[in-house]
Enzyme design. Structure first.
Site, mmCIF file in Angstrom:
data_model
loop_
_atom_site.group_PDB
_atom_site.id
_atom_site.type_symbol
_atom_site.label_atom_id
_atom_site.label_comp_id
_atom_site.label_asym_id
_atom_site.label_seq_id
_atom_site.Cartn_x
_atom_site.Cartn_y
_atom_site.Cartn_z
ATOM 1 N N SER A 136 35.795 38.514 35.960
ATOM 2 C CA SER A 136 36.115 37.183 35.443
ATOM 3 C C SER A 136 37.393 37.234 34.618
ATOM 4 C CB SER A 136 34.958 36.628 34.614
ATOM 5 O OG SER A 136 34.649 37.486 33.525
ATOM 6 N N GLU A 137 37.612 38.335 33.885
ATOM 7 C CA GLU A 137 38.861 38.567 33.170
ATOM 8 C C GLU A 137 39.218 40.051 33.206
ATOM 9 O OE1 GLU A 137 37.535 34.673 31.598
ATOM 10 O OE2 GLU A 137 36.535 36.622 31.606
ATOM 11 N N THR A 138 40.501 40.322 33.281
ATOM 12 C CA THR A 138 41.028 41.678 33.140
ATOM 13 C C THR A 138 42.054 41.665 32.017
ATOM 14 O OG1 THR A 138 40.671 42.264 35.460
ATOM 15 C CG2 THR A 138 42.324 43.529 34.269
ATOM 16 N N HIS A 184 34.822 38.898 25.638
ATOM 17 C CA HIS A 184 34.255 40.155 26.132
ATOM 18 C C HIS A 184 35.345 41.102 26.625
ATOM 19 C CE1 HIS A 184 34.504 38.369 30.218
ATOM 20 N NE2 HIS A 184 34.388 39.612 30.666
#
Length: 297
Positions: free
Chosen positions: A45-47, A74
C-alpha cells in the site's frame, strides 16, 4: 551501494501480521520515476524511500503503487525500524522531513528489536456529520442507529490525514462488518474524506478495536492504520470518552483481526485544558526479508 529493498510488517512483532510496507534504503540515486516503478512492482500500500537530508536526520518519500503521498504511519515505523537496524542505533530521537513537513521520531531499543514512535500533526475536528449524511454512513456499514455509542457524534478527525470516526457499542460484532463500498466511495466525495474508521472500546479498558475502510482511494480495508488510530485518540479526549489524569491519555488500538493481520498501535495523547494537544503513535515492526536490487537502475 545498491538500494536495499526490505519487506517489513509494522505495528506487530510477529511476521505476517500488522501492516506491510516496502522500505528502500539508501534511495539517494533513484529518480522519482524509478521510485514510483519500484513501489508499483513491490505492490505494498506504501513504500518508503530513505534519502539524505541537509536539515534533518533523514528525508523520506512515500509512494503507493500509483502516486506519491505526503506521509504514512505504518511505512514510517517500518522505515525507521530498518534504518535503526542497519545503522545499529540505540535509544535516540531523530528528525525526518517529508512532504508532510518535519516530524520527531523516537527510537527505543529493546532486546527483541525496536519500538518506533512518531509525533503526528495538530489534532483537528470538523463539525459532526448529521442528518442524511450520518444516516448514509450508518447504512453503508449495514448498521443501525442503535449500534452507535449514544450521545457521541460521527465526525471527521485529523492529525494530518482526516478519517471519519464512527464509535460503536461494545456488543457490535465489528469483525462481521461488510460495508457497501460503492456507497462509502460516494460519501467520500460528498464529505471530502476518504477513510471510515468504525471502532469500539473494550469494556473497562483503555483499549479499542477498529477497522478502516477507504475504497475511494482503492483500499478496501487497511490492516493497521496510524492515521486512523491517532485521530481516534484525539477524538476520545475531545469528547471525554475515556478517563485520564488531565495530562495524558494512553490507548492501545487493536486492528487487523478481521483480515488475519492483527496489530496494535500505542496512542499517546498529550492534553491541555481537557483538549488534545499532541498525538504520538508507537509500534514495533519485523523485517521479513530484504534483497539487493539485481538490475541496474
Amino acid at each position: 551501494m545498491k538500494p536495499q529493498v526490505y519487506h517489513v510488517d509494522a505495528f506487530t512483532s510477529q511476521p505476517f501480521r500488522g501492516n506491510s510496507a516496502g522500505v528502500v534504503f539508501p534511495a539517494d540515486n533513484l529518480s522519482e520515476a524509478q521510485m514510483q516503478l519500484i513501489a508499483r512492482e513491490l505492490g505494498h500500500s506504501e513504500t518508503a524511500f530513505l534519502l539524505h537530508s541537509d536539515d534533518s536526520d533523514v528525508r523520506i518519500r512515500y509512494f503507493t503503487p500509483t502516486v506519491e503521498v505526503p506521509i504514512c504511519g505504518h511505512a514510517t515505523v517500518a522505515a525507521h525500524y530498518v534504518r535503526a537496524k542497519v545503522l545499529g542505533l540505540g535509544n535516540c530521537t531523530v528528525w525526518q522531513t517529508s512532504l508532510a513537513g518535519k516530524h520527531r521520531v523516537t527510537i527505543e531499543k529493546h532486546h527483541d528489536g525496536y519500538r518506533i514512535s512518531l509525533e503526528q500533526g495538530t489534532p483537528g475536528f470538523e463539525p459532526p456529520l448529521e442528518g442524511e449524511t450520518r444516516a448514509a454512513i450508518i447504512n453503508a456499514l449495514h448498521l443501525t442507529e442503535d449500534d452507535i455509542l449514544p450521545g457521541l457524534p460521527i465526525q471527521v478527525a485529523t492529525t494530518g490525514h482526516s478519517k471519519v470516526m464512527i464509535p460503536l457499542k461494545p456488543e457490535v460484532d465489528i469483525d462481521a462488518l461488510s460495508p457497501d463500498l460503492n456507497a462509502l466511495t460516494a460519501i467520500s466525495k460528498q464529505i471530502g474524506c476518504n477513510g471510515f474508521f468504525p471502532f469500539q472500546i473494550r469494556p473497562g479498558k483503555n483499549e479499542t478495536d477498529g477497522r478502516m475502510f477507504s475504497p475511494a482511494i482503492g483500499i478496501v480495508e487497511d490492516p493497521v492504520t496510524g492515521n486512523a488510530n491517532g485521530p481516534m485518540g484525539a477524538w476520545l479526549v475531545h469528547h471525554n470518552v475515556l478517563p485520564h489524569d488531565g495530562n495524558v491519555l494512553r490507548v492501545k488500538g487493536h486492528q487487523g483481526r478481521a483480515l488475519g493481520r492483527d496489530g496494535m498501535i500505542e496512542v499517546t495523547v498529550t492534553i491541555r485544558d481537557n483538549q488534545p494537544e499532541k498525538v504520538t503513535i508507537s509500534g514495533a515492526a519485523v523485517i521479513l526479508f530484504h534483497a539487493e536490487w539485481a538490475i541496474k537502475l
